[in-house]
Design a protein around this motif. Structure first.
Motif, PDB file in Angstrom:
ATOM      1  N   GLY A  17      40.730 -17.251  25.900  1.00  0.00           N
ATOM      2  CA  GLY A  17      40.450 -18.430  26.833  1.00  0.00           C
ATOM      3  C   GLY A  17      41.569 -18.767  27.407  1.00  0.00           C
ATOM      4  N   LEU A  18      41.839 -20.297  27.841  1.00  0.00           N
ATOM      5  CA  LEU A  18      42.909 -20.934  28.208  1.00  0.00           C
ATOM      6  C   LEU A  18      44.038 -20.555  27.504  1.00  0.00           C
ATOM      7  CD1 LEU A  18      44.114 -22.934  30.539  1.00  0.00           C
ATOM      8  CD2 LEU A  18      43.428 -24.829  28.702  1.00  0.00           C
ATOM      9  N   GLY A  19      43.972 -20.718  26.188  1.00  0.00           N
ATOM     10  CA  GLY A  19      45.444 -20.268  25.365  1.00  0.00           C
ATOM     11  C   GLY A  19      46.071 -18.956  25.813  1.00  0.00           C
ATOM     12  N   ARG A  20      45.197 -18.064  25.950  1.00  0.00           N
ATOM     13  CA  ARG A  20      45.564 -16.640  26.178  1.00  0.00           C
ATOM     14  C   ARG A  20      46.100 -16.420  27.720  1.00  0.00           C
ATOM     15  NH1 ARG A  20      43.767 -11.626  23.974  1.00  0.00           N
ATOM     16  NH2 ARG A  20      44.594  -9.894  25.042  1.00  0.00           N
ATOM     17  N   ALA A  21      45.499 -17.197  28.665  1.00  0.00           N
ATOM     18  CA  ALA A  21      45.915 -17.398  29.967  1.00  0.00           C
ATOM     19  C   ALA A  21      47.361 -18.193  29.992  1.00  0.00           C
ATOM     20  CB  ALA A  21      45.142 -18.289  30.860  1.00  0.00           C
ATOM     21  N   THR A 225      39.857 -20.244  37.640  1.00  0.00           N
ATOM     22  CA  THR A 225      39.946 -19.420  36.547  1.00  0.00           C
ATOM     23  C   THR A 225      40.863 -20.119  35.550  1.00  0.00           C
ATOM     24  OG1 THR A 225      41.992 -18.441  37.371  1.00  0.00           O
ATOM     25  CG2 THR A 225      39.829 -17.440  37.972  1.00  0.00           C
ATOM     26  N   PRO A 226      40.920 -19.475  34.080  1.00  0.00           N
ATOM     27  CA  PRO A 226      42.108 -20.225  33.218  1.00  0.00           C
ATOM     28  C   PRO A 226      43.544 -20.003  33.758  1.00  0.00           C
ATOM     29  CG  PRO A 226      40.222 -18.743  32.130  1.00  0.00           C
ATOM     30  CD  PRO A 226      39.918 -18.547  33.489  1.00  0.00           C
ATOM     31  N   ALA A 227      43.806 -19.093  34.511  1.00  0.00           N
ATOM     32  CA  ALA A 227      44.964 -18.615  34.955  1.00  0.00           C
ATOM     33  C   ALA A 227      45.455 -19.961  36.037  1.00  0.00           C
ATOM     34  CB  ALA A 227      44.983 -17.595  35.687  1.00  0.00           C
TER      35      ALA A 227
END
Length: 279
Positions: A17-21, A225-227
């Motif tokens: 999710g957001l953490g990965r981005a 997007t999360p990015a």
């Protein structure tokens, strides 16, 4: 030169999710990144993708020892710690107080499960990272939410937990100044499926997917997007670009705070935006 060259960062909840981005953007900006997450598979994917730019720790943010281990592994790998990003969280699928279980123990379990991850996990991560951050005059960056300021960004458990993050940011900024800066990013809608809590039998979290999101209800008029949210994390992680900032929560909520709350009184009353009347 990138904004995070030679910086070392630890991110919790960074495997999805957001953490990965955030992890991906930090690596692109030149940082070396430690990641703490419960998902061994997700962490293995990150290691495959980013190689020596990351070091991973499988663990639970609600345990101080797991947070300390992640800090130790990060410092052992990269020599220091400049930034701690508290990001791991779970969602309540918009559960209302009427929908909570009619049982003392079940309600207490649901409250404890969510608040231990969303609130205690941040405090434990901050405590574990603090000695290293004092050495580098470092920075803490937390994931807050639009729900840190307004209702209807979650349910009767999630919204209070995110309000608590606003308190953590302000209190830690007060306590740790001037050695460590403490700030947060408050995203609005993020098209990623937050985990739910087992005690509510809502393990999938229930976050809207992209196809169900109507961008016209927010002034920004986009489906993010999360990015799209990661630039704010880069700003707050960069000493050169956010040096005067501590106790600040950057609201990246698609303009919701400008528009106002769209639904009140049981999510049934809509404001008429032309200023003529209200329903």
């Amino acid at each position: 030169m990138s904004w995070l060259d030679n910086r070392v960062v630890l991110v919790t909840g960074g495997a999805s999710g957001l953490g990965r981005a955030v992890v991906r953007r930090f690596v692109e900006e030149g940082a070396s990144v430690g990641i703490l997450d419960v998902s061994a598979d997700g962490l293995a994917d990150l290691s495959d993708e980013f190689g020596d730019s990351v070091v991973t720790s499988t663990g639970d943010v609600t345990r101080l020892s797991d947070n300390e281990d992640a800090v130790e592994r990060t410092v052992d790998a990269f020599g220091k710690l400049d930034v701690f990003v508290g990001n791991a969280g779970v969602f309540d699928d918009n559960v209302t107080i009427a929908e909570l279980p009619d049982d003392d123990e079940a309600i207490a379990d649901s409250f404890r499960d969510l608040f231990e991850i969303n609130v205690l996990g941040y405090l434990l991560g901050a405590k574990a990272a603090l000695p290293e951050l004092v050495e580098t005059n470092g920075r803490m960056v937390f994931t807050a939410s639009g729900a840190s300021f307004e209702p209807d960004g979650g349910g009767s458990l999630y919204v209070p937990s995110k309000h608590a993050i606003a308190g953590i940011v302000r209190q830690l900024a007060f306590e740790l100044s001037p050695s460590v800066s403490v700030n947060a990013v408050a995203p609005g809608y993020v098209p990623t499926n937050l985990s739910g809590i087992e005690s509510l039998e809502r393990e999938e979290g229930g976050v809207l997917d992209e196809s169900e999101f109507d961008p016209s209800v927010h002034p920004a008029g986009i489906v993010p997007t999360p990015a799209d949210y990661t630039g704010a994390y880069v700003l707050l992680a960069s000493e050169e670009n956010s040096r005067p900032m501590t106790g600040t929560i950057v609201r990246a909520d698609l303009g919701r705070n400008v528009r106002g709350i769209g639904n009140v009184s049981g999510r049934a009353l809509e404001f008429v935006t032309d200023g003529v009347d209200t329903a």
